[in-house]
Every structure is written in C-alpha cells, then in structure tokens.
Scaffold this motif. Sequence first.
Motif, PDB file in Angstrom:
ATOM      1  N   PRO A   1       0.815  -1.230   0.000  1.00  0.00           N
ATOM      2  CA  PRO A   1       0.000   0.000   0.000  1.00  0.00           C
ATOM      3  C   PRO A   1       0.844   1.275   0.000  1.00  0.00           C
ATOM      4  O   PRO A   1       0.475   2.273  -0.638  1.00  0.00           O
ATOM      5  CB  PRO A   1      -0.810  -0.121   1.292  1.00  0.00           C
ATOM      6  CG  PRO A   1      -0.922  -1.592   1.522  1.00  0.00           C
ATOM      7  CD  PRO A   1       0.406  -2.137   1.099  1.00  0.00           C
ATOM      8  N   ILE A   2       1.984   1.258   0.712  1.00  0.00           N
ATOM      9  CA  ILE A   2       2.874   2.426   0.720  1.00  0.00           C
ATOM     10  C   ILE A   2       3.451   2.659  -0.670  1.00  0.00           C
ATOM     11  O   ILE A   2       3.501   3.795  -1.173  1.00  0.00           O
ATOM     12  CB  ILE A   2       4.007   2.224   1.747  1.00  0.00           C
ATOM     13  CG1 ILE A   2       3.431   2.076   3.152  1.00  0.00           C
ATOM     14  CG2 ILE A   2       4.993   3.390   1.692  1.00  0.00           C
ATOM     15  CD1 ILE A   2       4.467   1.712   4.200  1.00  0.00           C
ATOM     16  N   LEU A   3       3.880   1.579  -1.308  1.00  0.00           N
ATOM     17  CA  LEU A   3       4.428   1.691  -2.667  1.00  0.00           C
ATOM     18  C   LEU A   3       3.353   2.163  -3.643  1.00  0.00           C
ATOM     19  O   LEU A   3       3.635   2.944  -4.560  1.00  0.00           O
ATOM     20  CB  LEU A   3       4.989   0.338  -3.109  1.00  0.00           C
ATOM     21  CG  LEU A   3       6.208  -0.174  -2.330  1.00  0.00           C
ATOM     22  CD1 LEU A   3       6.529  -1.619  -2.704  1.00  0.00           C
ATOM     23  CD2 LEU A   3       7.418   0.715  -2.599  1.00  0.00           C
ATOM     24  N   ALA A   4       2.125   1.691  -3.444  1.00  0.00           N
ATOM     25  CA  ALA A   4       1.023   2.106  -4.319  1.00  0.00           C
ATOM     26  C   ALA A   4       0.730   3.596  -4.159  1.00  0.00           C
ATOM     27  O   ALA A   4       0.463   4.293  -5.153  1.00  0.00           O
ATOM     28  CB  ALA A   4      -0.230   1.289  -4.015  1.00  0.00           C
ATOM     29  N   GLU A   5       0.796   4.102  -2.939  1.00  0.00           N
ATOM     30  CA  GLU A   5       0.583   5.536  -2.715  1.00  0.00           C
ATOM     31  C   GLU A   5       1.672   6.358  -3.391  1.00  0.00           C
ATOM     32  O   GLU A   5       1.394   7.390  -4.026  1.00  0.00           O
ATOM     33  CB  GLU A   5       0.570   5.831  -1.211  1.00  0.00           C
ATOM     34  CG  GLU A   5      -0.675   5.334  -0.486  1.00  0.00           C
ATOM     35  CD  GLU A   5      -0.621   5.645   0.993  1.00  0.00           C
ATOM     36  OE1 GLU A   5       0.238   6.462   1.391  1.00  0.00           O
ATOM     37  OE2 GLU A   5      -1.433   5.077   1.748  1.00  0.00           O
ATOM     38  N   ALA A   6       2.917   5.898  -3.242  1.00  0.00           N
ATOM     39  CA  ALA A   6       4.027   6.609  -3.886  1.00  0.00           C
ATOM     40  C   ALA A   6       3.879   6.577  -5.404  1.00  0.00           C
ATOM     41  O   ALA A   6       4.154   7.572  -6.095  1.00  0.00           O
ATOM     42  CB  ALA A   6       5.351   5.979  -3.462  1.00  0.00           C
ATOM     43  N   GLY A   7       3.418   5.439  -5.942  1.00  0.00           N
ATOM     44  CA  GLY A   7       3.227   5.348  -7.386  1.00  0.00           C
ATOM     45  C   GLY A   7       2.080   6.211  -7.870  1.00  0.00           C
ATOM     46  O   GLY A   7       2.174   6.844  -8.933  1.00  0.00           O
ATOM     47  N   ALA A   8       0.981   6.250  -7.102  1.00  0.00           N
ATOM     48  CA  ALA A   8      -0.177   7.056  -7.500  1.00  0.00           C
ATOM     49  C   ALA A   8       0.179   8.519  -7.612  1.00  0.00           C
ATOM     50  O   ALA A   8      -0.364   9.252  -8.462  1.00  0.00           O
ATOM     51  CB  ALA A   8      -1.307   6.855  -6.486  1.00  0.00           C
ATOM     52  N   ALA A   9       1.105   8.994  -6.775  1.00  0.00           N
ATOM     53  CA  ALA A   9       1.519  10.401  -6.827  1.00  0.00           C
ATOM     54  C   ALA A   9       2.228  10.728  -8.134  1.00  0.00           C
ATOM     55  O   ALA A   9       2.334  11.906  -8.513  1.00  0.00           O
ATOM     56  CB  ALA A   9       2.429  10.715  -5.649  1.00  0.00           C
ATOM     57  N   HIS A  10       2.710   9.702  -8.825  1.00  0.00           N
ATOM     58  CA  HIS A  10       3.398   9.905 -10.107  1.00  0.00           C
ATOM     59  C   HIS A  10       2.621   9.292 -11.267  1.00  0.00           C
ATOM     60  O   HIS A  10       3.176   9.049 -12.341  1.00  0.00           O
ATOM     61  CB  HIS A  10       4.802   9.300 -10.053  1.00  0.00           C
ATOM     62  CG  HIS A  10       5.719   9.986  -9.100  1.00  0.00           C
ATOM     63  ND1 HIS A  10       5.773   9.675  -7.758  1.00  0.00           N
ATOM     64  CD2 HIS A  10       6.622  10.996  -9.281  1.00  0.00           C
ATOM     65  CE1 HIS A  10       6.668  10.441  -7.168  1.00  0.00           C
ATOM     66  NE2 HIS A  10       7.197  11.251  -8.059  1.00  0.00           N
ATOM     67  N   GLY A  11       1.350   8.995 -11.049  1.00  0.00           N
ATOM     68  CA  GLY A  11       0.500   8.509 -12.129  1.00  0.00           C
ATOM     69  C   GLY A  11       0.603   7.027 -12.422  1.00  0.00           C
ATOM     70  O   GLY A  11       0.136   6.572 -13.470  1.00  0.00           O
ATOM     71  N   VAL A  12       1.198   6.242 -11.511  1.00  0.00           N
ATOM     72  CA  VAL A  12       1.312   4.802 -11.712  1.00  0.00           C
ATOM     73  C   VAL A  12       0.087   4.136 -11.090  1.00  0.00           C
ATOM     74  O   VAL A  12      -0.206   4.329  -9.910  1.00  0.00           O
ATOM     75  CB  VAL A  12       2.594   4.244 -11.065  1.00  0.00           C
ATOM     76  CG1 VAL A  12       2.680   2.731 -11.286  1.00  0.00           C
ATOM     77  CG2 VAL A  12       3.817   4.938 -11.649  1.00  0.00           C
ATOM     78  N   ALA A  13      -0.638   3.343 -11.880  1.00  0.00           N
ATOM     79  CA  ALA A  13      -1.880   2.720 -11.412  1.00  0.00           C
ATOM     80  C   ALA A  13      -1.587   1.675 -10.337  1.00  0.00           C
ATOM     81  O   ALA A  13      -0.585   0.953 -10.411  1.00  0.00           O
ATOM     82  CB  ALA A  13      -2.606   2.060 -12.574  1.00  0.00           C
ATOM     83  N   PRO A  14      -2.459   1.563  -9.328  1.00  0.00           N
ATOM     84  CA  PRO A  14      -2.273   0.549  -8.276  1.00  0.00           C
ATOM     85  C   PRO A  14      -2.179  -0.876  -8.821  1.00  0.00           C
ATOM     86  O   PRO A  14      -1.458  -1.702  -8.266  1.00  0.00           O
ATOM     87  CB  PRO A  14      -3.526   0.722  -7.403  1.00  0.00           C
ATOM     88  CG  PRO A  14      -3.947   2.137  -7.625  1.00  0.00           C
ATOM     89  CD  PRO A  14      -3.614   2.430  -9.058  1.00  0.00           C
TER      90      PRO A  14
END
Length: 482
Positions: free
Chosen positions: A407-420
């Motif tokens: 979930p932490i990695l997903a949040e960091a990715g979402a901030a840069h437009g990377v889908a969960p």
Amino acid sequence: MLTILGFVMIATFLVLIMMKKMSPMAALVLIPALFCVLVGQGAHLGDYVLKGIGDLAPTAAMLMFAIIYFGVMIDVGLFDPVVRGILKFCKADPVRVVVGTALLAAIVSLDGDGSTTFMITVSALYPLYKRLKMSLVVMTGVAATANGVMNTLPWGGPTARAATALKLDAGDIFVPMIPALAVGLVAVFALAYVLGRRERKRLGVLTLGDTRVVTEAADEKESEQVLVGAGAVGMGGAPAGGPRTSGGAGTGSGAAPSAGGPQDAGDAGLQTLDPHRATLRPKLYWFNAALTVALLTLLILQALPIPVLFLLGAALALTVNFPHMKDQRARVAAHAENVLNVSGMVFAAAVFTGVLTGTGMVEHMARWLVSGIPDALGPHMGIVTGVLSIPLTYFMSNDGFYFGIVPILAEAGAAHGVAPVEIARASLVGQALHMSSPLVPAVYVLVGMAKVEFGDHTKFTVKWAALTSLVVLGAGLLFGIL
C-alpha cells in the motif's frame, strides 16, 4: 536504530545457518530473543512470541494434518502411478530427473499449497535421487523455485493478498501477468536442464532399459560401460550399493551418501515406494483419489479453513484405509518425525516473526527502503516495486509485505501517475525467491523430507531463485505489463 538492528538480526541468522554454526530451529529462537533484549524490549519478549505463535498456529496445524494425510495417501499407493510415470520419463538420466522435478512441482503447485507440492514431489523423487546419488539440494532448489513461480496463482496467496490490500480484482492482477510468469516457468525448466547437465557430467547416466551407464569423460566425449549387476530402477528400488559409474566423484552439497550401509537413509526412502508394502490399498484407490480431488477442490474454493479441511481429510483417510486402531497408530507414528520437525520449525519461526514485527523492526526497515527511493524513480514505481519485492518477500512474510509495504508503494506510485494494479502485478515478481524464505513454513517440509540442511538449501537456491525473479521482471517489462 531499529532499522539497523533489523538488518543485522536477519544477516546474523542467515550467516549462522549457512555456516552451520547453529541449527535453524535454535537460530530462529535465540537470535531474535537476543536482539529483542538489545533493542530494550526484552520485557515484552513473551508477548511478541505468543503473538507470533498465535498467528502461525493455524499454519502449524495445517502442516501437521497435511503431512499425515498425504503420508497416508503415499502409504496406500495413491501416487504410485505418478511416480511410475515420472520414472518412465526420467529413465535415470540426471537431466530428465531434474527436469521431471520441475515438471512435477509445477503441476502439483496448481493446488495452491506449497506444503502439498513439496510432500508429493519429494516422496516421488527422493528414492530416485538417492539411488542415483544425485545432489538433493538440486531437487529442493528446483522444486522450491518452480513452486514459487506457480504460487502467484489467484488462489495461491500473494495475488489474493495484493488484491485485498489495494482493493482490486485478483483477475485484473493475475491475467495480464500470465505471459511474464510463463517466461519465468520456462526459465525454471531451463535452469533444471542446466543443473541436470551438471549432474550428468558428475555422475553419468544409468539407462534403465539396456542397463548401461553413459558417462561424460573429461574431454566431453561420451563413453559406455556395461553396468555389472545393476537392475532397473523402479518402484521397488534397486540393488544396494548404487549404480556404478566411471564419473562418480564426490556427491556434492546435499548429495546422498553411498548406499549399502546399515539402516541407510536411501534404503528407507526406497521402501516408501515398495510395490509390495503392506500398507497398499488397491481396492480403495478410487476412493482415495476422489477424496484427494474433493479435498483440493474445497481447498481452492476455500469452503472451510485449510487446517480444518486437512484435519477432516486425515481423520477420514485413516479411518477408511486403516479401520483398526493399531494400524492407525502405526501410520501416525510412521509420520511423527516429519510432523514434529515441521511443526517445531514453524513455532520457532513464530519467535522470529513475532520479534521482528512486535519490536517494529520490520516496519522501520520497510519505510527506510521506501524513503530511499529517489523522486526521479517515481514514474517507474512498477519497476521499483518489482525489484524491492525480491528481497522484501524473502525477509518478510507475505502478510507483512502485501498489507504493510505494497500500500505504501502504491501511494508513492499514484503520486506519479502509476496505477495501483501495476504495483500489484510488480509485487508478484519476488515469489520465486519467497518460497525459500526461512519465514515460509512449507520450506521446512521440503528440506525436512529431503533430509537437506536448511543452510545448504539456502546457499544453493537463493541465487537461482533471485535470477528467476529477475527474468519474470524483465519479461514483464518486455511485454509492457509493468
């Protein structure tokens, strides 16, 4: 401070067991207890251990009754046709034997349970590895890596955890990853072929049909020698003393000792598949087959908790196949050593995971790793997640990784437009290595039944499993999945 101590604790554990300075069970208990005191939380050690035991108790129960169930199924001859088929394919050629190990492990892994896979694979092939004096760590390494790739099936655990943690559909995660995982499985078969060639060069090939030995000479030319007194290797084993080859150097790490000694372990292994053993129940073959299919189907459907399913299955299998109490006690006693070894290791691992989690070390380690990711890599969080999944799923339980880190990695990715969903797919990359983690109870079934030291298995397997994970990651990038 907790971050540093966490990494030091894990490194200390791995070094000591690989150097065989401590047994895995002792290391899993004493090292975390020591570090718990070092971090100033010794007063809470009991709470951490009990919490860890509570978390792993269902797993220990599942393994105990699964070992009894599949032990009974092996005793009564359910898997004899499978073994005959594998032996017919292998033909005592080390290359075919190792490839057959990967094939059998991959097929049985379809049930989604690593313990089941390892019990069936080792029971079927252990006698042949012993008979041919092949390295047993080759068997454990290939089986664990093949199972790791197959462990990504939606009902295997990691995919379901990733879907739950990120509130996604498991099919959306798994289906697009199939091409990359297929490449990973091909890599496992390629690895099996290479390791088999290495074993063939060391030992030579015993051909069952014409009882000849084919060995690779130093100049890479093959020569043939007549094997004096050798019988075919089949369900009943072979004459004591092992096949005579001109290529027989040392047995290598984890290899079996020469046969023929008193109470030799290889002879005991061969008796497991004795076609004339008193425990065979040919008239109940289809009942046992139907029971096993039903059990695995219910397991996949998750109709009941897995420990409950194996408890019921073991009780039913014992009652129907061995209606007399004396015979039931004999069957339980026959598998008591495996049950005790595996359950003991699981509860010892509970100390390690309990301290690692309770003290907060695992959380600090994970956050330190995530915080160290440069901002420039933000748009490439899928690749970053795939790379991190390799060490993190080795040093952490799947629950800790998927519910704490992903979930932490997903949040960091979402901030840069990377889908969960991309993060979820990438998180599956490290599973080939995860199945050899000291925190995975099933690996103790594997090394215990194969009579391989856990340190030897770790030294041999980690590099190949990590390479397989990197192949999956590379395939994911090549196909545009990650």
